[in-house]
Design a protein around this motif. Structure first.
Motif, mmCIF file in Angstrom:
data_model
loop_
_atom_site.group_PDB
_atom_site.id
_atom_site.type_symbol
_atom_site.label_atom_id
_atom_site.label_comp_id
_atom_site.label_asym_id
_atom_site.label_seq_id
_atom_site.Cartn_x
_atom_site.Cartn_y
_atom_site.Cartn_z
ATOM 1 N N GLU A 184 0.981 -1.444 0.275
ATOM 2 C CA GLU A 184 0.065 0.006 -0.043
ATOM 3 C C GLU A 184 0.918 1.392 -0.019
ATOM 4 O OE1 GLU A 184 -3.373 0.137 2.323
ATOM 5 O OE2 GLU A 184 -3.995 -1.385 1.544
ATOM 6 N N LYS A 185 2.426 1.025 0.211
ATOM 7 C CA LYS A 185 2.807 2.199 -0.296
ATOM 8 C C LYS A 185 3.481 2.623 -1.364
ATOM 9 C CE LYS A 185 5.505 1.270 4.003
ATOM 10 N NZ LYS A 185 5.616 3.085 4.706
ATOM 11 N N LEU A 186 3.211 2.145 -2.410
ATOM 12 C CA LEU A 186 3.221 1.632 -3.925
ATOM 13 C C LEU A 186 1.968 2.282 -4.686
ATOM 14 C CD1 LEU A 186 4.246 -2.285 -4.149
ATOM 15 C CD2 LEU A 186 6.153 -0.228 -4.491
ATOM 16 N N ILE A 187 2.696 3.825 -5.236
ATOM 17 C CA ILE A 187 1.969 3.750 -6.498
ATOM 18 C C ILE A 187 3.281 3.583 -7.551
ATOM 19 C CG2 ILE A 187 1.635 5.748 -7.516
ATOM 20 C CD1 ILE A 187 1.056 7.181 -4.965
ATOM 21 N N VAL A 188 2.902 2.944 -8.680
ATOM 22 C CA VAL A 188 3.788 2.340 -10.040
ATOM 23 C C VAL A 188 3.189 3.280 -10.911
ATOM 24 C CG1 VAL A 188 4.968 0.426 -11.158
ATOM 25 C CG2 VAL A 188 4.129 -0.097 -9.042
ATOM 26 N N THR A 189 4.280 3.916 -11.827
ATOM 27 C CA THR A 189 4.159 4.019 -13.447
ATOM 28 C C THR A 189 4.343 3.225 -14.036
ATOM 29 O OG1 THR A 189 6.325 4.593 -12.855
ATOM 30 C CG2 THR A 189 4.594 6.757 -12.045
ATOM 31 N N GLU A 190 3.737 3.396 -14.937
ATOM 32 C CA GLU A 190 3.368 2.340 -16.252
ATOM 33 C C GLU A 190 3.016 3.107 -17.716
ATOM 34 O OE1 GLU A 190 0.935 -2.014 -15.508
ATOM 35 O OE2 GLU A 190 -0.517 0.094 -14.792
ATOM 36 N N GLY A 228 -0.611 4.546 -17.618
ATOM 37 C CA GLY A 228 -0.738 5.041 -16.331
ATOM 38 C C GLY A 228 -0.305 4.412 -15.201
ATOM 39 N N SER A 229 -0.446 4.943 -14.453
ATOM 40 C CA SER A 229 -0.190 4.033 -13.022
ATOM 41 C C SER A 229 -1.124 3.225 -12.337
ATOM 42 C CB SER A 229 0.463 5.434 -12.541
ATOM 43 O OG SER A 229 -1.342 6.077 -11.480
ATOM 44 N N TYR A 230 -0.777 3.000 -11.546
ATOM 45 C CA TYR A 230 -1.780 1.907 -10.324
ATOM 46 C C TYR A 230 -1.016 1.792 -9.082
ATOM 47 C CZ TYR A 230 1.590 -2.602 -11.373
ATOM 48 O OH TYR A 230 3.227 -3.461 -10.430
ATOM 49 N N TYR A 231 -1.827 1.572 -8.265
ATOM 50 C CA TYR A 231 -1.834 1.470 -6.500
ATOM 51 C C TYR A 231 -2.274 0.177 -6.073
ATOM 52 C CZ TYR A 231 -5.802 4.369 -5.843
ATOM 53 O OH TYR A 231 -7.449 4.429 -5.877
ATOM 54 N N PHE A 232 -2.376 -0.047 -4.717
ATOM 55 C CA PHE A 232 -2.879 -1.143 -3.642
ATOM 56 C C PHE A 232 -3.968 -0.837 -2.785
ATOM 57 C CE2 PHE A 232 0.469 -2.799 -5.352
ATOM 58 C CZ PHE A 232 0.599 -4.512 -6.443
ATOM 59 N N HIS A 233 -5.317 -1.430 -2.638
ATOM 60 C CA HIS A 233 -6.028 -0.858 -1.757
ATOM 61 C C HIS A 233 -6.387 -2.762 -1.357
ATOM 62 C CE1 HIS A 233 -8.712 1.818 0.385
ATOM 63 N NE2 HIS A 233 -9.920 0.820 0.645
ATOM 64 N N GLN A 234 -6.396 -2.766 -0.372
ATOM 65 C CA GLN A 234 -7.010 -4.377 0.708
ATOM 66 C C GLN A 234 -6.533 -4.857 -0.536
ATOM 67 O OE1 GLN A 234 -10.715 -2.524 0.898
ATOM 68 N NE2 GLN A 234 -10.419 -1.633 3.168
ATOM 69 N N GLY A 235 -5.503 -4.774 -0.996
ATOM 70 C CA GLY A 235 -4.717 -6.199 -1.083
ATOM 71 C C GLY A 235 -5.626 -6.226 -2.909
ATOM 72 N N GLU A 236 -5.472 -5.012 -2.843
ATOM 73 C CA GLU A 236 -6.890 -5.388 -4.585
ATOM 74 C C GLU A 236 -6.055 -4.769 -5.702
ATOM 75 O OE1 GLU A 236 -8.719 -7.492 -5.906
ATOM 76 O OE2 GLU A 236 -9.410 -8.468 -4.817
ATOM 77 N N VAL A 237 -5.597 -4.709 -6.704
ATOM 78 C CA VAL A 237 -5.072 -3.470 -7.762
ATOM 79 C C VAL A 237 -5.596 -1.973 -8.514
ATOM 80 C CG1 VAL A 237 -3.580 -3.115 -9.716
ATOM 81 C CG2 VAL A 237 -3.182 -4.650 -8.763
ATOM 82 N N GLN A 238 -5.711 -1.277 -7.962
ATOM 83 C CA GLN A 238 -6.372 -0.181 -8.433
ATOM 84 C C GLN A 238 -5.656 0.630 -9.156
ATOM 85 O OE1 GLN A 238 -9.563 0.310 -7.042
ATOM 86 N NE2 GLN A 238 -8.580 -1.320 -5.257
ATOM 87 N N ARG A 239 -5.815 0.714 -10.578
ATOM 88 C CA ARG A 239 -5.082 0.908 -11.967
ATOM 89 C C ARG A 239 -6.314 2.348 -11.744
ATOM 90 N NH1 ARG A 239 -1.898 -2.124 -14.247
ATOM 91 N NH2 ARG A 239 -1.876 -4.294 -13.840
#
Length: 297
Positions: free
Chosen positions: A205-211, A215-226
């Protein structure tokens, strides 16, 4: 709402840019198309990105007492970035980045120079600036022990710290634990996963990944949020990640949530790649807002 105060602890470089139709093979010499010098350094790029959006930005770094250093400080001053925490040195040159632009992407070699003197001791000389900031950004073009100490300071004083782990290298468990957000691109994420096999599980949940354009994605409660990116005609991708980080820090400083901050940062990055040079392409707040308005429902 008052504009956020952002401190950037990081590198200040001159970018030496060559454009070519294709990359040379090992041992091969080819003819390039163009050559430019452009202001750069991940730290300085991120500072310019945040400043153009309207943040009060303080740069903490070093340059050499040379032509490149003088020019870079002059340019940062024109961006209304506070430079009280940037001290020139006489025994090392200003850092440089050798950049090859080809086939719609880039390869970069960094020579740190004066950036290597952004030490933990230097950091403590400027701690008052850090402590008054809403968000602090750092990268890995300065000594890793400085990043370590900065993470300790931010953790001790409950400060929001955004770590852009580039160029990728091994991070201590302490740094990972102390960071508020870690913003790798896809390549850097894979390198981090190799170095820290349990990182995603324990700190996702610290990760914000750029693609890139995706775009980008992050994690919330174990799920990828794109967070979807924007399709544009890319001229130079060199500063896109730095623009993303500067815009993300600005938006977080404006108390936006991760989803909104990420979309805002995606839009800023999309605008930035449409111009040559890392810093020249950084958009203003008005430009980002107008761009986003085109995609509003």
């Amino acid at each position: 709402m008052k504009k956020p105060i952002i401190s950037v602890v990081g590198s200040i470089n001159m970018d030496l840019i060559v454009t070519t139709q294709r990359r040379p093979a090992v041992g091969e010499t080819i003819i390039g198309s163009e050559f430019y010098t452009k202001p750069g350094g991940k730290g300085a790029n991120q500072a310019v990105a945040a400043a153009r959006l309207g943040a009060e930005v303080h740069m903490i770094g070093r340059v050499g007492n040379d032509i490149f250093g003088n020019e870079l400080l002059s340019l940062l001053n024109k961006e209304n970035i506070f430079l009280n925490n940037v001290e020139p040195v006489t025994h090392l040159p200003t850092g440089v980045a050798s950049i090859t632009l080809s086939e719609g992407d880039n390869n970069i070699i960094i020579v740190p120079g004066a950036n290597s003197l952004v030490t933990p001791e230097y950091l403590h000389q400027h701690i008052e600036t850090i402590l008054k900031s809403d968000v602090i950004i750092t990268q890995l073009e300065i000594p890793i022990e400085t990043v370590e100490e900065l993470s300790n300071i931010c953790n001790q004083y409950n400060k929001t710290l955004v770590l852009n782990p580039a160029p990728a290298q091994r991070l201590s468990t302490n740094v990972i634990s102390n960071c508020t957000y870690i913003t790798p691109n896809e390549i850097e994420l894979n390198q981090l996963k190799e170095q820290h096999p349990h990182m995603l599980v324990e700190n996702e949940e610290k990760l914000i990944v750029t693609e890139g354009k995706k775009g980008s994605y992050y994690f919330h409660q174990g799920e990828v949020q794109r967070v979807k990116g924007f399709t544009v005609n890319a001229v130079d991708t060199t500063g896109a990640g730095d623009c993303f980080n500067g815009a993300l820090a600005y938006s977080l400083g404006m108390k936006k949530d991760i989803a909104e901050a990420s979309r805002f940062a995606n839009a800023a990055a999309a605008l930035s790649v449409q111009n040559l040079g890392a810093q020249e392409g950084m958009p203003t707040l008005k430009e980002v807002e107008q761009f986003l308005a085109q995609y509003s429902v």
